[in-house]
Design an enzyme around this catalytic site. Structure first.
Site, PDB file in Angstrom:
ATOM      1  N   GLU A 112     -87.204  -0.544 -22.407  1.00  0.00           N
ATOM      2  CA  GLU A 112     -88.219  -1.523 -22.839  1.00  0.00           C
ATOM      3  C   GLU A 112     -87.516  -2.821 -23.194  1.00  0.00           C
ATOM      4  OE1 GLU A 112     -90.524   0.116 -26.038  1.00  0.00           O
ATOM      5  OE2 GLU A 112     -91.160   1.831 -24.818  1.00  0.00           O
ATOM      6  N   PRO A 113     -88.290  -3.903 -23.322  1.00  0.00           N
ATOM      7  CA  PRO A 113     -87.641  -5.167 -23.703  1.00  0.00           C
ATOM      8  C   PRO A 113     -86.822  -5.010 -24.998  1.00  0.00           C
ATOM      9  CG  PRO A 113     -89.902  -5.559 -23.020  1.00  0.00           C
ATOM     10  CD  PRO A 113     -89.721  -4.075 -23.028  1.00  0.00           C
ATOM     11  N   GLY A 114     -87.269  -4.191 -25.925  1.00  0.00           N
ATOM     12  CA  GLY A 114     -86.571  -4.068 -27.207  1.00  0.00           C
ATOM     13  C   GLY A 114     -85.706  -2.835 -27.348  1.00  0.00           C
ATOM     14  N   ALA A 123     -89.535   5.442 -16.321  1.00  0.00           N
ATOM     15  CA  ALA A 123     -89.616   4.262 -17.191  1.00  0.00           C
ATOM     16  C   ALA A 123     -89.214   4.622 -18.617  1.00  0.00           C
ATOM     17  CB  ALA A 123     -91.032   3.695 -17.155  1.00  0.00           C
ATOM     18  N   GLU A 176     -70.366   2.165 -22.223  1.00  0.00           N
ATOM     19  CA  GLU A 176     -69.981   2.377 -23.626  1.00  0.00           C
ATOM     20  C   GLU A 176     -70.703   3.600 -24.198  1.00  0.00           C
ATOM     21  OE1 GLU A 176     -70.911  -0.442 -22.255  1.00  0.00           O
ATOM     22  OE2 GLU A 176     -69.200  -1.794 -22.502  1.00  0.00           O
ATOM     23  N   ARG A 228     -57.026 -10.161  10.343  1.00  0.00           N
ATOM     24  CA  ARG A 228     -56.803 -11.530   9.841  1.00  0.00           C
ATOM     25  C   ARG A 228     -55.311 -11.843   9.773  1.00  0.00           C
ATOM     26  NH1 ARG A 228     -59.373 -16.359   9.174  1.00  0.00           N
ATOM     27  NH2 ARG A 228     -58.480 -17.482   7.407  1.00  0.00           N
ATOM     28  N   GLU A 237     -78.563  12.573 -13.018  1.00  0.00           N
ATOM     29  CA  GLU A 237     -78.569  11.139 -12.692  1.00  0.00           C
ATOM     30  C   GLU A 237     -77.149  10.576 -12.707  1.00  0.00           C
ATOM     31  OE1 GLU A 237     -81.115   8.921 -15.297  1.00  0.00           O
ATOM     32  OE2 GLU A 237     -80.387   6.985 -14.597  1.00  0.00           O
ATOM     33  N   GLY A 251     -77.353   4.463 -18.325  1.00  0.00           N
ATOM     34  CA  GLY A 251     -76.613   4.564 -19.581  1.00  0.00           C
ATOM     35  C   GLY A 251     -75.390   3.678 -19.454  1.00  0.00           C
TER      36      GLY A 251
HETATM   37  C1  LIG Z   1     -80.951  -3.062 -11.858  1.00  0.00           C
HETATM   38  C2  LIG Z   1     -81.376  -2.190 -13.020  1.00  0.00           C
HETATM   39  C3  LIG Z   1     -82.114  -1.041 -12.766  1.00  0.00           C
HETATM   40  C4  LIG Z   1     -82.558  -0.257 -13.837  1.00  0.00           C
HETATM   41  N1  LIG Z   1     -83.382   0.809 -13.604  1.00  0.00           N
HETATM   42  C5  LIG Z   1     -83.945   1.454 -14.655  1.00  0.00           C
HETATM   43  C6  LIG Z   1     -84.934   2.452 -14.450  1.00  0.00           C
HETATM   44  O1  LIG Z   1     -85.291   2.784 -13.308  1.00  0.00           O
HETATM   45  N2  LIG Z   1     -85.508   3.019 -15.540  1.00  0.00           N
HETATM   46  C7  LIG Z   1     -85.145   2.674 -16.803  1.00  0.00           C
HETATM   47  O2  LIG Z   1     -85.704   3.225 -17.738  1.00  0.00           O
HETATM   48  N3  LIG Z   1     -84.205   1.751 -17.036  1.00  0.00           N
HETATM   49  C8  LIG Z   1     -83.610   1.116 -15.999  1.00  0.00           C
HETATM   50  N4  LIG Z   1     -82.659   0.148 -16.216  1.00  0.00           N
HETATM   51  C9  LIG Z   1     -82.296  -0.184 -17.584  1.00  0.00           C
HETATM   52  C10 LIG Z   1     -80.894   0.290 -17.963  1.00  0.00           C
HETATM   53  O3  LIG Z   1     -80.851   1.682 -18.069  1.00  0.00           O
HETATM   54  C11 LIG Z   1     -80.519  -0.440 -19.260  1.00  0.00           C
HETATM   55  O4  LIG Z   1     -80.296  -1.793 -18.915  1.00  0.00           O
HETATM   56  C12 LIG Z   1     -79.288   0.143 -19.932  1.00  0.00           C
HETATM   57  O5  LIG Z   1     -79.548   1.426 -20.420  1.00  0.00           O
HETATM   58  C13 LIG Z   1     -78.800  -0.736 -21.083  1.00  0.00           C
HETATM   59  O6  LIG Z   1     -79.857  -1.051 -21.939  1.00  0.00           O
HETATM   60  P1  LIG Z   1     -80.143  -2.588 -22.345  1.00  0.00           P
HETATM   61  O7  LIG Z   1     -80.193  -3.368 -21.096  1.00  0.00           O
HETATM   62  O8  LIG Z   1     -81.303  -2.628 -23.246  1.00  0.00           O
HETATM   63  O9  LIG Z   1     -78.841  -3.053 -23.117  1.00  0.00           O
HETATM   64  P2  LIG Z   1     -78.534  -2.870 -24.686  1.00  0.00           P
HETATM   65  O10 LIG Z   1     -78.996  -1.542 -25.142  1.00  0.00           O
HETATM   66  O11 LIG Z   1     -79.005  -4.079 -25.386  1.00  0.00           O
HETATM   67  O12 LIG Z   1     -76.965  -2.851 -24.656  1.00  0.00           O
HETATM   68  C14 LIG Z   1     -76.218  -4.014 -24.267  1.00  0.00           C
HETATM   69  C15 LIG Z   1     -74.760  -3.684 -24.307  1.00  0.00           C
HETATM   70  O13 LIG Z   1     -74.381  -3.400 -25.659  1.00  0.00           O
HETATM   71  C16 LIG Z   1     -73.356  -2.440 -25.677  1.00  0.00           C
HETATM   72  N5  LIG Z   1     -73.796  -1.268 -26.467  1.00  0.00           N
HETATM   73  C17 LIG Z   1     -75.065  -0.816 -26.664  1.00  0.00           C
HETATM   74  N6  LIG Z   1     -75.053   0.278 -27.438  1.00  0.00           N
HETATM   75  C18 LIG Z   1     -73.763   0.519 -27.746  1.00  0.00           C
HETATM   76  C19 LIG Z   1     -73.088   1.507 -28.520  1.00  0.00           C
HETATM   77  N7  LIG Z   1     -73.740   2.511 -29.131  1.00  0.00           N
HETATM   78  N8  LIG Z   1     -71.743   1.430 -28.628  1.00  0.00           N
HETATM   79  C20 LIG Z   1     -71.047   0.451 -28.012  1.00  0.00           C
HETATM   80  N9  LIG Z   1     -71.631  -0.499 -27.251  1.00  0.00           N
HETATM   81  C21 LIG Z   1     -72.956  -0.476 -27.129  1.00  0.00           C
HETATM   82  C22 LIG Z   1     -73.071  -2.055 -24.210  1.00  0.00           C
HETATM   83  O14 LIG Z   1     -72.022  -2.843 -23.733  1.00  0.00           O
HETATM   84  C23 LIG Z   1     -74.364  -2.445 -23.514  1.00  0.00           C
HETATM   85  O15 LIG Z   1     -74.163  -2.707 -22.128  1.00  0.00           O
HETATM   86  C24 LIG Z   1     -82.175  -0.610 -15.157  1.00  0.00           C
HETATM   87  C25 LIG Z   1     -81.393  -1.745 -15.387  1.00  0.00           C
HETATM   88  C26 LIG Z   1     -80.998  -2.527 -14.345  1.00  0.00           C
HETATM   89  C27 LIG Z   1     -80.206  -3.768 -14.639  1.00  0.00           C
END
Ligand SMILES: Cc1cc2nc3c(=O)[nH]c(=O)nc-3n(C[C@H](O)[C@H](O)[C@H](O)COP(=O)(O)OP(=O)(O)OC[C@H]3O[C@@H](n4cnc5c(N)ncnc54)[C@H](O)[C@@H]3O)c2cc1C
Length: 385
Positions: free
Chosen positions: A133-135, A130, A375, A276, A250, A372
């Site tokens: 986080e939301p933020g 884990a 990007e 097909r 990973e 990760g």
């Molecule tokens: C199905 C699923 C399973 C997951 N499983 C896990 C898990 O087991 N454990 C866990 O901890 N997390 C998990 N995650 C979370 C996942 O690792 C995060 O969603 C991911 O790291 C992106 O973080 P975020 O969603 O907060 O997006 P944000 O950090 O808000 O980023 C959104 C987008 O902004 C862009 N961006 C962000 N930073 C940069 C940068 N520096 N430069 C350029 N572009 C950028 C990218 O396009 C990115 O996709 C999971 C997510 C999903 C959807």
């Protein structure tokens, strides 16, 4: 799908690995593939599946037998993920489980290894990690979940989201701030047991675009307890360095699964376009179909050669963060492109979820986001220029 999908023979294969592959293939065909639809409906796999996988020794295939693992190499673990990929499984969270085991093996204290690895190996404990986080997702420095040390252990407060295996997990490696003033040096990884832990609560299983059989959850910590001995490695403040060290494992695994998906998509599409017919001929006889499939086969072969080299380097202990990031980003981008092209060649059937290629389409998209975002992978690669 029983035949080997690999576009070319794997450079790291051996007869011993082939017989291991056969037993994994049989397990996946009997215990995973037939239940895929039920797993999707209930949004998680059965706990019994974990026990069965543990009995067969495929949960921690590359963990030493001294800790209950199967004593194999990264090649054994890669075979497990390839075979799950060839069967189109995206529900069973063996990947995350193995990742957590590697954190414990490489970064844990001797006591932590002896306490947890045997239970992870036999499936009596299911693991999750884990971080998000939301933020804070990509920018992990922004996490707010904290742990405060007291006489009887740590009390964790905060929440996590998108956590794979979140519903079933018995052991969660939680990224927390043990010293909010110390920046990345104040981050620690805690081994949190979920059973009989009143301050811990699992939120809803999230409704995803694909991978619906995987229990991806929100988690809430309201004074959840972690023992004093359960800081990974025994020393606070090592969390960020531990994450940086372990993330290549990973990301290489995601590459392995991605190549398997590309190879499977090619096999399925060749099969479909042979059968097909339109305008008096099989689809595969049309030049566009042959050219698209020729391109896909070429790209699949390039990806296979690249991932085989990554696997060889994992086996030799010389895989690095930059190349693991390349594998994760380039292969997941290619996976999404190839699967989309294959859907096009299936026509309307490619959009029907009863067809495996449609399922692969919805399951693939997140490969570019989790582990990760791609990007972030490019940022890591760019730092090496
Ligand atoms: C199905 C699923 C399973 C997951 N499983 C896990 C898990 O087991 N454990 C866990 O901890 N997390 C998990 N995650 C979370 C996942 O690792 C995060 O969603 C991911 O790291 C992106 O973080 P975020 O969603 O907060 O997006 P944000 O950090 O808000 O980023 C959104 C987008 O902004 C862009 N961006 C962000 N930073 C940069 C940068 N520096 N430069 C350029 N572009 C950028 C990218 O396009 C990115 O996709 C999971 C997510 C999903 C959807």
């Amino acid at each position: 799908m029983s035949a080997d999908c690999a576009v070319i023979p794997r450079s790291w294969d051996t007869p011993e690995l082939e017989s291991f592959r056969d037993s994994v293939k049989k397990f996946v065909a009997a215990e995973v593939a037939p239940h895929a639809e039920r797993f999707r409906q209930q949004q998680h796999v059965d706990r019994a599946l974990w026990h069965k996988a543990g009995e067969l020794g495929i949960l921690l295939a590359d963990i030493p037998d001294a800790y209950g693992g199967s004593g194999g190499s990264f090649a054994h673990q890669a075979i497990v993920f390839e075979e799950l990929g060839y069967a189109g499984d995206m529900a069973f969270g063996g990947h995350v489980h193995a990742i957590v085991a590697h954190y414990i093996l490489n970064q844990g204290t001797e006591q932590q290894k002896q306490k947890y690895l045997p239970q992870l190996a036999d499936g009596s404990m299911i693991a999750a990690i884990a971080m998000s986080e939301p933020g804070a997702g990509s920018d992990l420095k922004g996490i707010r979940t904290s742990a405060v040390k007291g006489a009887d252990g740590y009390r964790v407060h905060g929440s996590k989201t998108f956590i794979s295996n979140g519903y079933l997990a018995d052991l969660i490696l939680v990224v927390v701030k043990t010293d909010p003033e110390a920046g990345t040096r104040g981050v620690s990884l805690l081994l949190l047991e979920t059973r009989d832990n009143p301050g811990f609560k699992v939120g809803r299983i999230l409704e995803k675009v694909g991978q619906k059989g995987q229990d991806t959850c929100e988690l809430f910590f309201d004074g959840a307890h972690v023992g004093l001995d359960d800081v990974l490695g025994g020393v606070e403040g090592q969390g960020f360095a531990q994450l940086m060290t372990e993330l290549p494992y990973e990301r290489t695994i995601l590459g392995v699964a991605g190549v398997a998906a590309i190879e499977r998509a090619l096999v399925l599409t060749v099969e479909h376009t042979r059968e097909r017919r339109a305008f008096g001929q099989a689809l595969i006889e049309m030049q566009n179909t042959r050219f698209v499939l020729a391109e896909i086969k070429t790209e699949a072969t390039i990806a296979r050669i690249f991932i085989d080299r990554c696997i060889e380097d994992m086996l030799a202990g010389r895989m690095d963060t930059v190349r693991a990031s390349m594998a994760k980003y380039w292969i997941s981008d290619l996976q999404c492109k190839v699967v989309d092209q294959c859907v096009q060649l299936f026509g309307g059937y490619g959009y029907m979820l009863e067809y495996p290629i449609a399922q692969m389409y919805v399951d693939a998209r997140v490969q570019r986001i989790y582990g990760g975002a791609n990007e972030i992978m490019k940022e890591i690669i760019a730092r090496s220029l």
